[in-house]
Design a protein around this motif. Structure first.
Motif, PDB file in Angstrom:
ATOM      1  N   GLU A 164       0.832  -1.213   0.000  1.00 47.95           N
ATOM      2  CA  GLU A 164       0.000   0.000   0.000  1.00 47.95           C
ATOM      3  C   GLU A 164       0.863   1.258   0.000  1.00 47.95           C
ATOM      4  OE1 GLU A 164      -3.360   0.498  -0.304  1.00 47.95           O
ATOM      5  OE2 GLU A 164      -3.436  -1.646  -0.752  1.00 47.95           O
ATOM      6  N   LEU A 165       1.956   1.236   0.757  1.00 51.36           N
ATOM      7  CA  LEU A 165       2.856   2.391   0.821  1.00 51.36           C
ATOM      8  C   LEU A 165       3.528   2.645  -0.531  1.00 51.36           C
ATOM      9  CD1 LEU A 165       4.258   4.559   2.593  1.00 51.36           C
ATOM     10  CD2 LEU A 165       6.025   2.839   3.067  1.00 51.36           C
ATOM     11  N   PHE A 166       4.085   1.592  -1.131  1.00 51.42           N
ATOM     12  CA  PHE A 166       4.708   1.745  -2.451  1.00 51.42           C
ATOM     13  C   PHE A 166       3.680   2.195  -3.484  1.00 51.42           C
ATOM     14  CE2 PHE A 166       7.984  -1.496  -1.012  1.00 51.42           C
ATOM     15  CZ  PHE A 166       9.078  -0.638  -1.082  1.00 51.42           C
ATOM     16  N   TRP A 167       2.471   1.666  -3.396  1.00 45.47           N
ATOM     17  CA  TRP A 167       1.412   2.000  -4.340  1.00 45.47           C
ATOM     18  C   TRP A 167       1.072   3.484  -4.252  1.00 45.47           C
ATOM     19  CZ3 TRP A 167      -3.461  -1.657  -4.461  1.00 45.47           C
ATOM     20  CH2 TRP A 167      -4.099  -1.558  -5.703  1.00 45.47           C
ATOM     21  N   ARG A 168       1.032   4.019  -3.042  1.00 45.34           N
ATOM     22  CA  ARG A 168       0.730   5.446  -2.851  1.00 45.34           C
ATOM     23  C   ARG A 168       1.905   6.338  -3.221  1.00 45.34           C
ATOM     24  NH1 ARG A 168      -1.142   4.064   2.030  1.00 45.34           N
ATOM     25  NH2 ARG A 168       0.637   5.014   3.072  1.00 45.34           N
ATOM     26  N   ASN A 169       3.124   5.971  -2.790  1.00 52.14           N
ATOM     27  CA  ASN A 169       4.278   6.869  -2.889  1.00 52.14           C
ATOM     28  C   ASN A 169       5.195   6.607  -4.071  1.00 52.14           C
ATOM     29  OD1 ASN A 169       3.379   7.876  -0.479  1.00 52.14           O
ATOM     30  ND2 ASN A 169       5.063   7.109   0.735  1.00 52.14           N
ATOM     31  N   GLY A 170       5.177   5.401  -4.607  1.00 47.63           N
ATOM     32  CA  GLY A 170       6.150   5.026  -5.620  1.00 47.63           C
ATOM     33  C   GLY A 170       7.375   4.414  -4.973  1.00 47.63           C
ATOM     34  N   TYR A 171       8.214   3.803  -5.781  1.00 49.21           N
ATOM     35  CA  TYR A 171       9.398   3.117  -5.271  1.00 49.21           C
ATOM     36  C   TYR A 171      10.434   4.106  -4.735  1.00 49.21           C
ATOM     37  CZ  TYR A 171      13.485   0.080  -5.054  1.00 49.21           C
ATOM     38  OH  TYR A 171      14.584  -0.607  -4.625  1.00 49.21           O
ATOM     39  N   GLU A 172      10.797   5.085  -5.559  1.00 49.55           N
ATOM     40  CA  GLU A 172      11.856   6.027  -5.196  1.00 49.55           C
ATOM     41  C   GLU A 172      11.480   6.886  -3.987  1.00 49.55           C
ATOM     42  OE1 GLU A 172      14.899   6.123  -6.471  1.00 49.55           O
ATOM     43  OE2 GLU A 172      14.564   4.712  -8.099  1.00 49.55           O
ATOM     44  N   ASN A 173      10.205   7.248  -3.844  1.00 50.06           N
ATOM     45  CA  ASN A 173       9.771   8.125  -2.750  1.00 50.06           C
ATOM     46  C   ASN A 173       9.453   7.372  -1.462  1.00 50.06           C
ATOM     47  OD1 ASN A 173      10.023  10.513  -4.209  1.00 50.06           O
ATOM     48  ND2 ASN A 173       7.978  10.299  -5.074  1.00 50.06           N
ATOM     49  N   THR A 174       9.696   6.082  -1.440  1.00 49.00           N
ATOM     50  CA  THR A 174       9.473   5.296  -0.230  1.00 49.00           C
ATOM     51  C   THR A 174      10.832   5.016   0.406  1.00 49.00           C
ATOM     52  OG1 THR A 174       7.467   4.297  -1.121  1.00 49.00           O
ATOM     53  CG2 THR A 174       8.539   3.142   0.696  1.00 49.00           C
ATOM     54  N   SER A 175      11.058   5.646   1.535  1.00 43.57           N
ATOM     55  CA  SER A 175      12.339   5.488   2.237  1.00 43.57           C
ATOM     56  C   SER A 175      12.277   4.297   3.197  1.00 43.57           C
ATOM     57  CB  SER A 175      12.648   6.757   3.034  1.00 43.57           C
ATOM     58  OG  SER A 175      11.687   6.909   4.079  1.00 43.57           O
ATOM     59  N   MET A 176      13.440   3.885   3.653  1.00 41.91           N
ATOM     60  CA  MET A 176      13.494   2.808   4.647  1.00 41.91           C
ATOM     61  C   MET A 176      12.786   3.231   5.932  1.00 41.91           C
ATOM     62  SD  MET A 176      14.674   0.016   3.503  1.00 41.91           S
ATOM     63  CE  MET A 176      15.086  -0.938   4.954  1.00 41.91           C
ATOM     64  N   SER A 177      12.908   4.501   6.322  1.00 42.57           N
ATOM     65  CA  SER A 177      12.230   4.938   7.556  1.00 42.57           C
ATOM     66  C   SER A 177      10.713   4.892   7.388  1.00 42.57           C
ATOM     67  CB  SER A 177      12.709   6.322   7.994  1.00 42.57           C
ATOM     68  OG  SER A 177      12.437   7.288   7.020  1.00 42.57           O
ATOM     69  N   LEU A 178      10.209   5.234   6.195  1.00 44.53           N
ATOM     70  CA  LEU A 178       8.765   5.097   5.942  1.00 44.53           C
ATOM     71  C   LEU A 178       8.340   3.631   5.984  1.00 44.53           C
ATOM     72  CD1 LEU A 178       7.896   7.627   3.076  1.00 44.53           C
ATOM     73  CD2 LEU A 178       6.860   7.491   5.341  1.00 44.53           C
ATOM     74  N   LEU A 179       9.178   2.762   5.405  1.00 47.58           N
ATOM     75  CA  LEU A 179       8.873   1.333   5.456  1.00 47.58           C
ATOM     76  C   LEU A 179       8.832   0.843   6.904  1.00 47.58           C
ATOM     77  CD1 LEU A 179      10.939  -0.043   2.438  1.00 47.58           C
ATOM     78  CD2 LEU A 179       8.449  -0.167   2.720  1.00 47.58           C
ATOM     79  N   GLU A 180       9.807   1.259   7.697  1.00 46.90           N
ATOM     80  CA  GLU A 180       9.835   0.854   9.108  1.00 46.90           C
ATOM     81  C   GLU A 180       8.542   1.250   9.814  1.00 46.90           C
ATOM     82  OE1 GLU A 180      13.800   1.051  11.479  1.00 46.90           O
ATOM     83  OE2 GLU A 180      13.826   2.706  10.028  1.00 46.90           O
ATOM     84  N   SER A 181       8.159   2.522   9.682  1.00 48.27           N
ATOM     85  CA  SER A 181       6.979   2.990  10.414  1.00 48.27           C
ATOM     86  C   SER A 181       5.690   2.366   9.879  1.00 48.27           C
ATOM     87  CB  SER A 181       6.897   4.520  10.400  1.00 48.27           C
ATOM     88  OG  SER A 181       6.738   5.006   9.092  1.00 48.27           O
ATOM     89  N   THR A 182       5.595   2.180   8.578  1.00 44.90           N
ATOM     90  CA  THR A 182       4.380   1.610   7.993  1.00 44.90           C
ATOM     91  C   THR A 182       4.258   0.117   8.268  1.00 44.90           C
ATOM     92  OG1 THR A 182       4.374   3.276   6.247  1.00 44.90           O
ATOM     93  CG2 THR A 182       3.103   1.276   5.834  1.00 44.90           C
ATOM     94  N   MET A 183       5.371  -0.595   8.121  1.00 39.70           N
ATOM     95  CA  MET A 183       5.355  -2.034   8.320  1.00 39.70           C
ATOM     96  C   MET A 183       5.311  -2.404   9.803  1.00 39.70           C
ATOM     97  SD  MET A 183       8.171  -3.024   5.377  1.00 39.70           S
ATOM     98  CE  MET A 183       8.052  -4.814   5.412  1.00 39.70           C
ATOM     99  N   GLY A 184       5.726  -1.461  10.669  1.00 35.41           N
ATOM    100  CA  GLY A 184       5.723  -1.716  12.102  1.00 35.41           C
ATOM    101  C   GLY A 184       6.858  -2.611  12.566  1.00 35.41           C
TER     102      GLY A 184
END
Length: 190
Positions: free
Chosen positions: A18-38
């Protein structure tokens, strides 16, 4: 002693998708992945290897979302009508009550094709191209069943792949009524 994971891979991948779908690959940082994935960065690297690994698993998750409509197309005997229904079914996947995100694969293909970044983007693009090729083969198969010759079926399948990608982008800015009109005109012209 190895630590026991306190998360399910499929659950965290669903969130990442869902995060990649909203933001795209390049605009998804590791910190965003951490917070979104929990989960923390160590767990991400341990389970998926890298951001690319998370994304490749997300693409498979997305393909699983599309699987029922792809299977429906594959097993249909309705030729062009089945392809047209596939367009409508995919459109329903691109849009939800909150917003329209388009097709994750089309979005990523457009994002990464413009600036190939070594092996990372090549592997992702190869995964996407394989799905696009599979769809195109299904379109050819359905068109052949409607009596098209192979040359005509291939040309029309190319046209339909591009039309499907156009619908993905259009779904982000146009109304469903306008997109339905586009689909109707597309299929009246082939």
């Amino acid at each position: 002693m190895a630590r026991k994971k306190n998360y399910e891979d499929n659950d965290v991948i669903e969130k990442a998708t869902e995060l990649f779908w909203r933001n795209g690959y390049e605009n998804t940082s590791m910190s965003l992945l951490e917070s979104t994935m929990g989960i923390n960065k160590f767990s991400i690297y341990s389970s998926f290897g890298s951001k690319q690994g998370v994304f490749l698993r997300s693409l498979r998750c997305y393909r699983n979302k599309l699987s029922p409509v792809v299977i429906k197309l594959k097993h249909s005997n309705d030729g062009r009508a089945a392809i047209k229904q596939y367009f409508y079914d995919c459109l329903a996947t691109y849009t939800d009550a909150i917003c329209s995100k388009g097709c994750l694969m089309t979005n990523t293909r457009a994002e990464l094709s413009s600036h190939v970044n070594g092996e990372t983007n090549a592997e992702i693009l190869n995964e996407i191209e394989s799905f696009v090729h599979y769809q195109k083969q299904l379109f050819i198969e359905k068109l052949l069943a409607d009596g098209e010759d192979i040359i005509s079926a291939t040309k029309k399948a190319n046209y339909l792949i591009i039309a499907k990608q156009a619908i993905s982008g259009a779904s982000k800015v146009h109304s469903l009524h306008e997109i339905n009109d586009f689909i109707d005109i597309t299929f009246s012209s082939i």
